[in-house]
Design a protein around this motif. Structure first.
Motif, PDB file in Angstrom:
ATOM      1  N   HIS A  85      75.616 -25.096 -15.452  1.00 25.53           N
ATOM      2  CA  HIS A  85      75.161 -25.150 -13.970  1.00 25.53           C
ATOM      3  C   HIS A  85      73.800 -24.869 -13.769  1.00 25.53           C
ATOM      4  O   HIS A  85      73.270 -23.645 -14.302  1.00 25.53           O
ATOM      5  CB  HIS A  85      76.119 -23.900 -13.346  1.00 25.53           C
ATOM      6  CG  HIS A  85      76.033 -24.082 -11.796  1.00 25.53           C
ATOM      7  ND1 HIS A  85      75.823 -24.983 -11.288  1.00 25.53           N
ATOM      8  CD2 HIS A  85      76.207 -23.106 -11.025  1.00 25.53           C
ATOM      9  CE1 HIS A  85      76.035 -24.840  -9.844  1.00 25.53           C
ATOM     10  NE2 HIS A  85      76.356 -23.454  -9.821  1.00 25.53           N
ATOM     11  N   ASN A  86      73.079 -25.661 -13.143  1.00 30.05           N
ATOM     12  CA  ASN A  86      71.786 -25.535 -12.739  1.00 30.05           C
ATOM     13  C   ASN A  86      71.410 -24.327 -12.126  1.00 30.05           C
ATOM     14  O   ASN A  86      70.214 -23.548 -12.590  1.00 30.05           O
ATOM     15  CB  ASN A  86      71.234 -26.689 -11.888  1.00 30.05           C
ATOM     16  CG  ASN A  86      70.794 -27.805 -12.569  1.00 30.05           C
ATOM     17  OD1 ASN A  86      69.936 -27.808 -13.350  1.00 30.05           O
ATOM     18  ND2 ASN A  86      71.184 -29.077 -12.137  1.00 30.05           N
ATOM     19  N   GLU A 125      70.595 -35.796 -15.761  1.00 32.49           N
ATOM     20  CA  GLU A 125      69.588 -34.908 -15.489  1.00 32.49           C
ATOM     21  C   GLU A 125      68.555 -34.854 -16.361  1.00 32.49           C
ATOM     22  O   GLU A 125      67.301 -34.180 -16.021  1.00 32.49           O
ATOM     23  CB  GLU A 125      70.279 -33.651 -15.127  1.00 32.49           C
ATOM     24  CG  GLU A 125      71.248 -33.551 -13.974  1.00 32.49           C
ATOM     25  CD  GLU A 125      71.561 -32.288 -13.405  1.00 32.49           C
ATOM     26  OE1 GLU A 125      70.685 -31.352 -13.568  1.00 32.49           O
ATOM     27  OE2 GLU A 125      72.782 -32.281 -12.760  1.00 32.49           O
ATOM     28  N   GLU A 185      82.022 -23.676  -9.005  1.00 30.66           N
ATOM     29  CA  GLU A 185      80.750 -23.476  -8.842  1.00 30.66           C
ATOM     30  C   GLU A 185      79.830 -24.615  -8.559  1.00 30.66           C
ATOM     31  O   GLU A 185      78.780 -24.499  -7.960  1.00 30.66           O
ATOM     32  CB  GLU A 185      80.054 -22.666 -10.060  1.00 30.66           C
ATOM     33  CG  GLU A 185      79.981 -23.367 -11.402  1.00 30.66           C
ATOM     34  CD  GLU A 185      79.574 -22.599 -12.691  1.00 30.66           C
ATOM     35  OE1 GLU A 185      79.098 -21.446 -12.336  1.00 30.66           O
ATOM     36  OE2 GLU A 185      79.477 -23.277 -13.701  1.00 30.66           O
ATOM     37  N   LYS A 186      80.344 -25.673  -8.953  1.00 35.32           N
ATOM     38  CA  LYS A 186      79.216 -26.786  -8.570  1.00 35.32           C
ATOM     39  C   LYS A 186      79.849 -27.403  -7.041  1.00 35.32           C
ATOM     40  O   LYS A 186      80.862 -27.057  -6.674  1.00 35.32           O
ATOM     41  CB  LYS A 186      79.727 -28.253  -9.522  1.00 35.32           C
ATOM     42  CG  LYS A 186      79.415 -27.691 -10.968  1.00 35.32           C
ATOM     43  CD  LYS A 186      78.191 -27.921 -11.424  1.00 35.32           C
ATOM     44  CE  LYS A 186      78.102 -27.599 -12.778  1.00 35.32           C
ATOM     45  NZ  LYS A 186      78.608 -28.251 -13.775  1.00 35.32           N
ATOM     46  N   PHE A 191      82.663 -26.157  -2.796  1.00 36.81           N
ATOM     47  CA  PHE A 191      83.022 -26.163  -1.210  1.00 36.81           C
ATOM     48  C   PHE A 191      84.409 -26.372  -1.037  1.00 36.81           C
ATOM     49  O   PHE A 191      84.784 -25.939  -0.019  1.00 36.81           O
ATOM     50  CB  PHE A 191      82.040 -27.442  -0.850  1.00 36.81           C
ATOM     51  CG  PHE A 191      80.811 -27.155  -0.699  1.00 36.81           C
ATOM     52  CD1 PHE A 191      80.127 -26.248  -1.068  1.00 36.81           C
ATOM     53  CD2 PHE A 191      80.198 -27.765   0.327  1.00 36.81           C
ATOM     54  CE1 PHE A 191      78.540 -25.822  -0.962  1.00 36.81           C
ATOM     55  CE2 PHE A 191      78.558 -27.649   0.641  1.00 36.81           C
ATOM     56  CZ  PHE A 191      78.023 -26.775   0.072  1.00 36.81           C
ATOM     57  N   PRO A 202      77.434 -23.214   1.682  1.00 34.95           N
ATOM     58  CA  PRO A 202      75.936 -23.277   1.769  1.00 34.95           C
ATOM     59  C   PRO A 202      75.323 -24.490   1.381  1.00 34.95           C
ATOM     60  O   PRO A 202      75.439 -24.765   0.199  1.00 34.95           O
ATOM     61  CB  PRO A 202      75.627 -22.121   0.963  1.00 34.95           C
ATOM     62  CG  PRO A 202      76.840 -22.254  -0.221  1.00 34.95           C
ATOM     63  CD  PRO A 202      78.072 -22.767   0.487  1.00 34.95           C
ATOM     64  N   LEU A 203      74.729 -25.270   2.315  1.00 39.03           N
ATOM     65  CA  LEU A 203      74.312 -26.354   2.035  1.00 39.03           C
ATOM     66  C   LEU A 203      72.915 -26.107   2.022  1.00 39.03           C
ATOM     67  O   LEU A 203      72.236 -25.761   2.744  1.00 39.03           O
ATOM     68  CB  LEU A 203      74.758 -27.502   3.194  1.00 39.03           C
ATOM     69  CG  LEU A 203      74.103 -29.153   2.950  1.00 39.03           C
ATOM     70  CD1 LEU A 203      74.545 -29.557   1.854  1.00 39.03           C
ATOM     71  CD2 LEU A 203      74.131 -29.704   4.402  1.00 39.03           C
ATOM     72  N   TYR A 204      72.171 -26.784   0.639  1.00 42.14           N
ATOM     73  CA  TYR A 204      70.870 -26.493   0.398  1.00 42.14           C
ATOM     74  C   TYR A 204      70.093 -27.284   1.218  1.00 42.14           C
ATOM     75  O   TYR A 204      69.976 -28.631   1.083  1.00 42.14           O
ATOM     76  CB  TYR A 204      70.600 -26.523  -1.101  1.00 42.14           C
ATOM     77  CG  TYR A 204      71.687 -25.902  -2.013  1.00 42.14           C
ATOM     78  CD1 TYR A 204      72.139 -24.578  -1.422  1.00 42.14           C
ATOM     79  CD2 TYR A 204      71.210 -26.208  -3.531  1.00 42.14           C
ATOM     80  CE1 TYR A 204      73.037 -24.035  -2.562  1.00 42.14           C
ATOM     81  CE2 TYR A 204      71.964 -25.504  -4.195  1.00 42.14           C
ATOM     82  CZ  TYR A 204      72.950 -24.254  -3.882  1.00 42.14           C
ATOM     83  OH  TYR A 204      73.420 -23.717  -4.826  1.00 42.14           O
ATOM     84  N   ARG A 271      66.713 -23.963  -5.141  1.00 41.06           N
ATOM     85  CA  ARG A 271      66.074 -24.560  -6.258  1.00 41.06           C
ATOM     86  C   ARG A 271      64.724 -24.960  -5.882  1.00 41.06           C
ATOM     87  O   ARG A 271      63.989 -25.214  -6.796  1.00 41.06           O
ATOM     88  CB  ARG A 271      67.099 -25.907  -6.516  1.00 41.06           C
ATOM     89  CG  ARG A 271      68.455 -25.437  -6.804  1.00 41.06           C
ATOM     90  CD  ARG A 271      69.367 -26.776  -7.388  1.00 41.06           C
ATOM     91  NE  ARG A 271      70.554 -26.478  -7.399  1.00 41.06           N
ATOM     92  CZ  ARG A 271      71.580 -27.111  -7.855  1.00 41.06           C
ATOM     93  NH1 ARG A 271      70.866 -28.635  -8.227  1.00 41.06           N
ATOM     94  NH2 ARG A 271      72.853 -26.950  -8.141  1.00 41.06           N
ATOM     95  N   HIS A 275      64.492 -28.813  -7.192  1.00 41.09           N
ATOM     96  CA  HIS A 275      65.735 -29.946  -6.789  1.00 41.09           C
ATOM     97  C   HIS A 275      65.345 -31.145  -6.849  1.00 41.09           C
ATOM     98  O   HIS A 275      64.737 -31.606  -6.109  1.00 41.09           O
ATOM     99  CB  HIS A 275      65.981 -29.343  -5.534  1.00 41.09           C
ATOM    100  CG  HIS A 275      67.374 -29.372  -4.942  1.00 41.09           C
ATOM    101  ND1 HIS A 275      68.014 -28.880  -3.833  1.00 41.09           N
ATOM    102  CD2 HIS A 275      68.324 -30.195  -5.476  1.00 41.09           C
ATOM    103  CE1 HIS A 275      69.181 -29.316  -3.577  1.00 41.09           C
ATOM    104  NE2 HIS A 275      69.569 -30.236  -4.737  1.00 41.09           N
ATOM    105  N   TYR A 332      74.278 -16.314  -3.889  1.00 46.24           N
ATOM    106  CA  TYR A 332      74.182 -16.644  -2.139  1.00 46.24           C
ATOM    107  C   TYR A 332      74.300 -15.401  -1.508  1.00 46.24           C
ATOM    108  O   TYR A 332      74.424 -15.466  -0.200  1.00 46.24           O
ATOM    109  CB  TYR A 332      75.505 -17.283  -2.135  1.00 46.24           C
ATOM    110  CG  TYR A 332      75.553 -18.801  -2.800  1.00 46.24           C
ATOM    111  CD1 TYR A 332      74.832 -19.700  -2.368  1.00 46.24           C
ATOM    112  CD2 TYR A 332      76.326 -18.853  -3.984  1.00 46.24           C
ATOM    113  CE1 TYR A 332      75.036 -21.062  -3.059  1.00 46.24           C
ATOM    114  CE2 TYR A 332      76.543 -20.167  -4.767  1.00 46.24           C
ATOM    115  CZ  TYR A 332      75.780 -21.095  -4.032  1.00 46.24           C
ATOM    116  OH  TYR A 332      75.722 -22.189  -4.633  1.00 46.24           O
TER     117      TYR A 332
END
Ligand code: TYD
Length: 340
Positions: A85-86, A125, A185-186, A191, A202-204, A271, A275, A332
């Motif tokens: 998880h990043n 990635e 968590e991803k 969501f 929470p949308l980044y 991020r 990001h 968060y």
């Protein structure tokens, strides 16, 4: 085949074993998992009843893994064991122990015990971000987060082993994966469970980042194709031609959960410069082995949400875990405030 699958108490690894048990019923499957927070026994109940044998160990534990290889005459390894998880890597957790050192242990043991093949499961990635065009397997790798750097380090270990010793290794680089049994968590499972609970998500930033989503069954089938037919020393992209901005994916999740935009909270991008704006892979190389993705995103996503609706006990147990709550609060807490 005597197949050792590491990390099979996690998301993609468990689906890979499910697939193998269905389509290669004569293979003997052995599972190694450290059962850290994202690997859970509840994810592999059906795998064990179908005959897979489980060993509780870390891949970095050379003596333990050597024992398992010896006692079970293991011939092949597929390595899913990883921290992935990043956001946890950006929070400061170190991923190098599992994602690089653990891979080195498996590569050494593959050489020492003259195994037929080690398949290292990696990620798109490692390429970093691409504004236009696609990543090919020949694209130089340029990771942007501590997580993707640790996966790139694991790949470098594999490359060097192939060059130095001809250790029989194949690497796969998978895209963003979704489906049942994904730890919440991803983006998609996080969501989904929050929307099902009526909580804000929470949308980044503005949600314009693009991810290329692949259903976990298609990803698992791609890994099987690379295990059986991939050329040693090569890497294979495993992706679907399915690029979506995050905000579009969120709209599909709202529709599937019966919620609306009132539950979407745009937050400052945690991020920042790390990001990645867009991932996109060319998959001709893996397709040339006879594989192709089959699950359309809309259907796959709807079915995934239906699975989360029908399996609340699987994820509510995980949500009740203190370490999960700690991570969510720390990461968060500020941005979601009372909506946490
Ligand atoms: P994620 O599922 O963590 O996968 P990755 O970082 O490997 O791509 O994130 C997917 C995208 O969703 C990414 O652009 C970050 C974004 N995102 C959010 O907007 N909010 C969230 O709470 C999470 C976890 C991710």
């Amino acid at each position: 085949m005597n197949l050792l699958v590491t990390g099979a108490a996690g998301f993609i690894g468990s689906h890979f074993v499910r697939l193998v048990q269905r389509v290669r019923p004569t293979w003997n499957v052995f599972i190694v998992d450290a059962l850290t927070y994202s690997g859970n026994e509840s994810t592999m109940v059906d795998l064990l009843s179908a005959g897979a044998r489980f060993f509780h160990a870390r891949i970095e534990d050379r003596a333990a893994i050597a024992n398992i290889i010896e006692e079970n005459a293991v011939t092949h390894i597929v390595n899913f064991a990883a921290e992935s998880h990043n956001d946890r890597s950006l929070q400061g957790s170190s991923f190098l122990t599992s994602n690089a050192f653990g891979v080195e242990v498996l590569a050494h043991l593959t050489k020492e015990y003259k195994l037929e093949r080690l398949l290292q499961v990696s990620t798109d990635e490692v390429y970093g971000s691409i504004a236009e065009g696609q990543f090919y397997e020949t694209t130089p790798i340029a990771p942007n987060t501590p997580y993707s750097a640790s996966k790139a380090a694991g790949e470098m270990v594999c490359r060097a082993h192939w060059k130095a010793f001809q250790t029989p290794i194949v690497v796969t680089r998978g895209g963003n994966t979704y489906g049942p049994y994904q730890y919440p968590e991803k983006l998609i499972p996080f969501f989904t469970v929050r929307l099902l609970l009526g909580k804000k998500v929470p949308l980044y930033g503005d949600g314009s980042q693009i991810r290329e989503w692949i259903h976990v069954e298609d990803h698992a089938a791609g890994i099987l194709a690379a295990l059986e037919h991939g050329i040693l020393g090569e890497a294979y992209n495993v992706g679907d031609d399915n690029e979506r901005e995050n905000r579009e994916t969120v709209q599909l999740l709202l529709a599937a959960t019966g919620q609306d935009n009132a539950l979407v909270k745009s937050i400052e991008d945690p991020r920042k410069g790390a990001h990645d704006a867009r991932y996109s892979m060319n998959t001709a190389k893996l397709r040339s082995l006879g594989w192709e993705p089959k699950v359309p995103f809309d259907r796959g996503l709807t079915e995934t949400v239906e699975w989360y609706k029908a399996n609340t006990s699987w994820w509510s147990e995980l949500l009740n875990n203190a370490s999960y709550q700690d991570f969510i609060r720390q990461f968060y807490g500020k941005s979601l405030g009372a909506d946490l």
